[in-house]
Design an enzyme around this catalytic site. Structure first.
Site, short mmCIF file in Angstrom:
data_model
loop_
_atom_site.label_atom_id
_atom_site.label_comp_id
_atom_site.label_asym_id
_atom_site.label_seq_id
_atom_site.Cartn_x
_atom_site.Cartn_y
_atom_site.Cartn_z
N GLU A 1 0.83 -1.21 0.00
CA GLU A 1 0.00 0.00 0.00
C GLU A 1 0.86 1.25 0.00
O GLU A 1 0.62 2.20 -0.76
CB GLU A 1 -0.92 -0.01 1.23
N GLY B 1 -2.42 6.01 4.17
CA GLY B 1 -1.43 4.95 4.21
C GLY B 1 -0.52 5.06 5.43
O GLY B 1 0.48 4.36 5.54
#
Length: 380
Positions: free
Chosen positions: A245, A366
């Site tokens: 990610e 994130g």
């Protein structure tokens, strides 16, 4: 600068397919999507037909079974075209990764094929109104009642929140007091009774990105919908996927940097001040040269991280460093290039203005960049 050697011929062909899809089906309509705060579902279906959604999912589960470089290309081209409404594709792909790597065989067979085709849109529900990067502090809880988990809580900043048919919910399922061991990922269907959604959240940028709050009130979920079948594994599952990610954020950031630089070079060559093009002033040339060098350095680091990911050797610290450095470089590039546009840089008809609105969240989602610094600092 240094040529990229990461890609092969089939990657280049796929890039042209993605670029054509974005130019024909997305860029002309993105302003309308920004007003509607969402991307139409038929775009998801078209992307699914092209294999853009869950590229690394094996063919047995409806995907193409290709390597992550193809996913990288999708992220780069979306950033290059500044069609930020499609950022939800990345979230969808991450959810497919959770299922592929940790799901039971039944969970994979049920969800992965429609996710690959775009018929099922996935979201992950981590952040809560009072809890951000500290996932161990979440209050959303699932209690066991017979063959069901009963879910209560609220989540916010949910990408794909309006359209999602499958939600990977981060919830407390234990009471051990050991934090991470009490967390599970629970698969919730979008039409479940007791699940409600807010209107699209008002944001300063990424306005075509479907982002909402989700509310769970006595939502009953079959017990077998705990990802992997065993409760208490959620924190481990999240940590295993965070490297990809965060690398994805770095990939999008450095591609956005390159796109902004290219459009600014075009602008400064064509715009004159005091009788000569802006790029002929030493201050402009030197600033653009500095940016070009920094982008090249960032691209080399990102490409090396991708090589390590393909070898299953990418560390959490390296992905955190890539995410932090590239997202902050994106901010510096956008700010410097907007300044070189003068007043036109504030006009949305110029790409730099759209990047200015959309890029800032890269330093937050994130895991906020100060959290990235903490992760890196642990290696000192």
């Amino acid at each position: 600068m240094i040529p990229r050697t990461l890609f092969e011929h089939e990657h280049d062909e796929f890039r042209q397919t993605v670029r054509r899809f974005l130019a024909e089906r997305c860029e002309p309509f993105h302003a309308q999507w920004e007003q509607e705060h969402q991307v139409p579902r038929d775009i998801w279906l078209c992307a699914g037909e092209l294999g853009m959604l869950t590229i690394s999912t094996p063919e047995a589960y409806g995907g193409l079974g290709l390597d992550r470089r193809f996913s990288m290309i999708v992220t780069e081209e979306i950033a290059r075209a500044c069609v930020s409404g499609l950022a939800g594709f990345g979230v969808h792909d991450i959810c497919a990764g959770y299922l592929l790597n940790f799901g039971t065989e039944l969970q994979k067979q049920r969800w992965l094929p429609p996710m690959a085709s775009g018929e099922c849109i996935a979201a992950i529900a981590m952040t809560e109104p009072d809890t951000g990067s500290d996932l161990q502090a979440i209050t959303t809880r699932a209690r066991l009642e017979g063959d069901h988990s009963v879910l209560n809580g609220a989540k916010t900043f949910i990408s794909n929140g309006t359209h999602c048919d499958l939600i990977v919910v981060v919830a407390k399922t234990g009471n051990s007091g050991k934090g991470s061991q009490d967390i599970s990922l629970i698969l919730v269907e979008g039409g479940s009774p007791g699940l409600s959604r807010s209107k699209p959240l008002r944001k300063i940028g990424m306005n075509a990105q479907d982002t909402t709050m989700l509310f769970f009130e006595e939502v009953r979920v079959p017990r077998e919908n705990v990802l992997g079948g065993l409760p208490g594994q959620g924190f481990y599952q999240l940590m295993k996927e965070l490297a990809w990610e965060r690398l994805g954020i770095a990939i999008g950031s450095i591609a956005g940097c390159q796109a902004v630089l290219e459009s600014t070079l075009d602008y400064t060559r064509g715009r004159s001040v005091f009788g000569k093009p802006i790029i002929e002033f030493q201050n402009s040339r030197f600033k653009l040269a500095e940016l070009k060098a920094e982008i090249a350095i960032g691209q080399s680091f990102v490409d090396r991280c991708m090589e390590l990911l393909l070898q299953q050797q990418l560390s959490a610290q390296a992905s955190a460093a890539a995410k932090m450095w590239c997202s902050e470089l994106y901010s510096r590039v956008v700010d410097a290039c907007l300044q070189l546009h003068g007043g036109n840089g504030y006009m949305l008809e110029y790409p730099v203005a759209r990047h200015y609105l959309d890029h800032r969240v890269n330093r937050i989602f994130g895991g906020a960049n100060d959290i990235m610094r903490e992760l890196i600092a642990r290696t000192l």
